[in-house]
Design a protein around this motif. Sequence first.
Motif, PDB file in Angstrom:
ATOM      1  N   ILE A  85       0.867  -1.182   0.000  1.00  0.00           N
ATOM      2  CA  ILE A  85       0.000   0.000   0.000  1.00  0.00           C
ATOM      3  C   ILE A  85       0.901   1.228   0.000  1.00  0.00           C
ATOM      4  O   ILE A  85       1.737   1.397   0.885  1.00  0.00           O
ATOM      5  CB  ILE A  85      -0.922   0.031   1.230  1.00  0.00           C
ATOM      6  CG1 ILE A  85      -1.878  -1.170   1.209  1.00  0.00           C
ATOM      7  CG2 ILE A  85      -1.726   1.331   1.265  1.00  0.00           C
ATOM      8  CD1 ILE A  85      -2.760  -1.284   2.426  1.00  0.00           C
ATOM      9  N   GLU A  86       0.719   2.045  -1.016  1.00  0.00           N
ATOM     10  CA  GLU A  86       1.550   3.243  -1.156  1.00  0.00           C
ATOM     11  C   GLU A  86       0.639   4.424  -1.457  1.00  0.00           C
ATOM     12  O   GLU A  86      -0.095   4.409  -2.448  1.00  0.00           O
ATOM     13  CB  GLU A  86       2.570   3.036  -2.279  1.00  0.00           C
ATOM     14  CG  GLU A  86       3.667   4.078  -2.314  1.00  0.00           C
ATOM     15  CD  GLU A  86       4.789   3.694  -3.254  1.00  0.00           C
ATOM     16  OE1 GLU A  86       5.833   4.379  -3.230  1.00  0.00           O
ATOM     17  OE2 GLU A  86       4.636   2.718  -4.025  1.00  0.00           O
ATOM     18  N   ASN A  87       0.667   5.418  -0.557  1.00  0.00           N
ATOM     19  CA  ASN A  87      -0.206   6.598  -0.697  1.00  0.00           C
ATOM     20  C   ASN A  87      -1.675   6.192  -0.819  1.00  0.00           C
ATOM     21  O   ASN A  87      -2.438   6.781  -1.581  1.00  0.00           O
ATOM     22  CB  ASN A  87       0.214   7.436  -1.906  1.00  0.00           C
ATOM     23  CG  ASN A  87       1.626   7.980  -1.769  1.00  0.00           C
ATOM     24  OD1 ASN A  87       2.045   8.362  -0.671  1.00  0.00           O
ATOM     25  ND2 ASN A  87       2.370   7.986  -2.867  1.00  0.00           N
ATOM     26  N   GLY A  88      -2.046   5.170  -0.059  1.00  0.00           N
ATOM     27  CA  GLY A  88      -3.436   4.740  -0.013  1.00  0.00           C
ATOM     28  C   GLY A  88      -3.883   3.841  -1.138  1.00  0.00           C
ATOM     29  O   GLY A  88      -5.050   3.429  -1.176  1.00  0.00           O
ATOM     30  N   VAL A  89      -2.979   3.521  -2.063  1.00  0.00           N
ATOM     31  CA  VAL A  89      -3.315   2.682  -3.214  1.00  0.00           C
ATOM     32  C   VAL A  89      -2.603   1.335  -3.078  1.00  0.00           C
ATOM     33  O   VAL A  89      -1.400   1.291  -2.808  1.00  0.00           O
ATOM     34  CB  VAL A  89      -2.924   3.361  -4.541  1.00  0.00           C
ATOM     35  CG1 VAL A  89      -3.177   2.432  -5.719  1.00  0.00           C
ATOM     36  CG2 VAL A  89      -3.699   4.663  -4.720  1.00  0.00           C
ATOM     37  N   MET A  90      -3.355   0.254  -3.281  1.00  0.00           N
ATOM     38  CA  MET A  90      -2.797  -1.085  -3.101  1.00  0.00           C
ATOM     39  C   MET A  90      -2.454  -1.733  -4.438  1.00  0.00           C
ATOM     40  O   MET A  90      -3.151  -1.568  -5.432  1.00  0.00           O
ATOM     41  CB  MET A  90      -3.812  -1.960  -2.345  1.00  0.00           C
ATOM     42  CG  MET A  90      -3.252  -3.299  -1.843  1.00  0.00           C
ATOM     43  SD  MET A  90      -3.270  -4.641  -3.046  1.00  0.00           S
ATOM     44  CE  MET A  90      -5.043  -4.943  -3.196  1.00  0.00           C
ATOM     45  N   ARG A  91      -1.365  -2.471  -4.427  1.00  0.00           N
ATOM     46  CA  ARG A  91      -1.034  -3.351  -5.546  1.00  0.00           C
ATOM     47  C   ARG A  91      -0.468  -4.646  -4.966  1.00  0.00           C
ATOM     48  O   ARG A  91       0.097  -4.657  -3.870  1.00  0.00           O
ATOM     49  CB  ARG A  91      -0.025  -2.695  -6.501  1.00  0.00           C
ATOM     50  CG  ARG A  91       1.336  -2.395  -5.910  1.00  0.00           C
ATOM     51  CD  ARG A  91       2.234  -1.702  -6.951  1.00  0.00           C
ATOM     52  NE  ARG A  91       3.594  -1.518  -6.499  1.00  0.00           N
ATOM     53  CZ  ARG A  91       4.019  -0.498  -5.766  1.00  0.00           C
ATOM     54  NH1 ARG A  91       3.157   0.457  -5.405  1.00  0.00           N
ATOM     55  NH2 ARG A  91       5.283  -0.405  -5.403  1.00  0.00           N
ATOM     56  N   LEU A  92      -0.663  -5.727  -5.696  1.00  0.00           N
ATOM     57  CA  LEU A  92      -0.163  -7.020  -5.240  1.00  0.00           C
ATOM     58  C   LEU A  92       1.248  -7.250  -5.757  1.00  0.00           C
ATOM     59  O   LEU A  92       1.610  -6.807  -6.847  1.00  0.00           O
ATOM     60  CB  LEU A  92      -1.072  -8.154  -5.727  1.00  0.00           C
ATOM     61  CG  LEU A  92      -2.482  -8.208  -5.136  1.00  0.00           C
ATOM     62  CD1 LEU A  92      -3.228  -9.419  -5.685  1.00  0.00           C
ATOM     63  CD2 LEU A  92      -2.442  -8.263  -3.620  1.00  0.00           C
TER      64      LEU A  92
END
Length: 907
Positions: free
Chosen positions: A400-407
């Motif tokens: 989670i980076e700046n409120g945005v998630m990626r797998l």
Amino acid sequence: MSPALPVTLNDVLSQVVERYPSHELSFITSSTHNSSIKVKTFSSFNQYVRNLARAMLEWQKPAGSVIVIYLIEHEDNMAAIWACLIAGYVPCLQPALSAQQAHKDGHVAHIKNLFSSANWLTTEAGAEQLNSIDGLGVHLLSDLKTSSSNYNVPADWVARNVQLDDDAIVFLTSGSTGFSKAVVHTHRVGLDHVAGSLEMHMAPLLFGTSQIHVHASAILSDPLRYLRLIDEKCINITFSPGFFIAKLTRDLEKRSDLIGTFDLSSLKCICTGGEAVLSTTAQSFVAVLKNLARDPSKVSFIISSGFGMTETCAGCIYEPIDLATTELKHEFLDLGRPIRGCEMRIVSPEDSKTVRADGESGELQVRGPMLFVRYYNNTEATSSSFVEGGWYRTGDVGIIENGVMRLSGRIKDTIIVHGVSYGIPELEFHLQTVEGVTHSFLAAAPYRADGQETEGFIIFYSPTFDLNGEHASTNLFATHCAIRDISVKMITLSPQFIIPIPINQMEKSTLGKLSRARLVSLFKQSELAKHIARAEELLSEARGASFVNPSTETEKALAKIYAMIFNLEEHDVSASDNFFDMGSTSIDVIRLKREGEAHFGLPEISVIQILKHPVLSSLANYVNSLLSKGIQAEEYDPIVPLQLTGNKTPLFFVHPGGGDVLIYINLAKYFQNERPFYALRSRGFEPGHSVFTSVDEMATCYAAAVKRTQPTGPYALAGYSFGGVVAFEIAKRFEAMGDEVRFIGVVDTGPHLVDHTFKVDWTYCVLTLCLFLDIVTKDVADDLAPSLRPLSRKEQIEVIWKRSPPGRLLELQLTSDKLDHWVDIAYSILGCAKDYDPSGSAAALDIFVSFERKDDWPTNGLKPWDAFSREQATYTVVPGLHHNILDFDHIPQFQKVFRTRFEARGL
């Protein structure tokens, strides 16, 4: 005052019918025989499902009983779900059952035990799959429909009033770590984030949105249909799994003939999921849409990627991205931010509770009202899935980076290939049986290399032999071949890496388990480089033992072509290399033909001769004969060897109605190192060879050729379409000679090939052949037929030629004259079929039914095979439509199903 929101799922249907009675639900089925769209208004659909619900009460099941819904078409599934809800039952959707008998029976028995009952709603074909399990309460949808016609209940009728916390619907997990768990959702389920049944159906209902539900096979068989539907039906929002976006991009990016064809201005958003989408693929997809759009400036290029799973009611984290204006910073599309009410966090995998800093990788956890309430009848699994504070452990590795998630990886025991999950434990179980693998010292781990569109995997194992021993190279070569063969047969994919690690360096946990995550980490950090290098050294040594340097100029030239096709170094190609053992496809054969003709200045190198001379030195001798003598007619031999390795009973596959056998190349690869695979090709392709005039003549010729190749039985024969009947005729001849025929496989054809009143039509032949060659689509063929018939043969070929994709024509190395000649052969075969009357019988027949015939095969011409089989004929459904069963998209699953019946006959 705005109207009250619905409280339960039942309220949803009642409310939308009241507000939007004339809005529509549309359905496109899996069958290409009927390309029309079936439409129901919300009002008529509501009446239909409530009558079904009333008829369900005749089953006299207690309220809250779980009903397992095993249906194929979207309309049937949708109606069954609503009928169960209204009747006070709990629907549970069952995906396609395994073709493996033992696995299927085990799963059905598990479901029966899990629900402490066995209520199934299915079709006649589904019931046949279930008949090996005793004690099931199997109800046929056809009977339920008949019963429901006796009712006309009020538009708001329900069997009982449900409460908010009552069980509403059950979803089965993939079962990748064993048998499926059943995820329970109550009537509290949120309707803004649920995939499949809910996200693309119930949630849109709340807004009165008309919907079109298309069976996947109808799109995969004709990807252009996806764009035509957007154009013709003014679609606003569509769902496309990641692998389909990649496929559509590959199929259409070179279609210059379609530039500016489609009105895509209605499209607002493309939702995607199932597996991660490469940023480069997404950008290429946008470029394709821009090219094909009539007015690109009016098209929205927003793709909404998302994350979710069964336990979270599918999607709960989303990120709509405008690809026309957004700079993509990561390899894959970001999955986004949680929906309202959902929370997410990244924690340490070691303790599952220490929260990681922004931008750090760790275990993804979520919580919120969208989470399931429990696993059905499995309190242990339920409690172990949550940690303190109600956080659900997804089993995925994320950032989670700046409120945005990626797998960034997976903890779970699955490998996802083109959106399909395969269980790692099952794969590992079978790989443990390979000679050369130390039992319990093997692990398969998901892995996606940079830029790779779909997930792959790595095999780590400890060999039973010393990697520095005398026979290490030959042992390692045999072990790796066996590992690859099993992997391809089980999950359609070969490992990206197979890494042998000495047993004293293969570390296990205190619980005696291998850590896949640790092994992958070591691989990424190059800690296993010495083992990989040693394996390459030994494999190179093994290859070198049989390596023959190309010596003649012809051999050297062909080695250069082989190397180019397979992306190898020229010095790595041996004169003893077999073109098919190197992993070739039918398109690679065409490339070899084209490159060879260009290099040697030959007007023609016959595809059939390439198939018959796949070893480089043998092909070189054939090319030399052409160079010295020119192209001459050779004696006709129908046998085409497509795969010669393995010592099990050979398999002989008879050509379909087009007469050629290129269609079997991809299938033959699945039998490498197991059994020889021969194809039987029709007469008439080569200069000086006449066509066959009857099925009898053809079968007699083929039987003699098979006898020359395999003098004694038992025999294994099969045929696709027209070839199925010829295989049956060959089998009769062998049995008359006293030979055993243990397997007769008939792929999607009946014993009565053509009605005798049917007028043999050259136009029908040319369009059917072009459909099988993927030169035209089914829709184009149907549209062209009336306008072609009045034209001359030459004019018909010219019309089709102009409509055909230039790239595909180049791949097939077709000219208009070659196509015309090929149609003549197909025309002659149709004449043979028209004059054919089946008679006699064979020991046992295995009939493979295409997906489009799954529900009506007892009445559509296949069931009559019973009269020609002395044992009870078996009928097994395989994926795909009649004309594309053996296409790239369906062949992996087809070979699995086919192999199951093959092995059931003891071969």
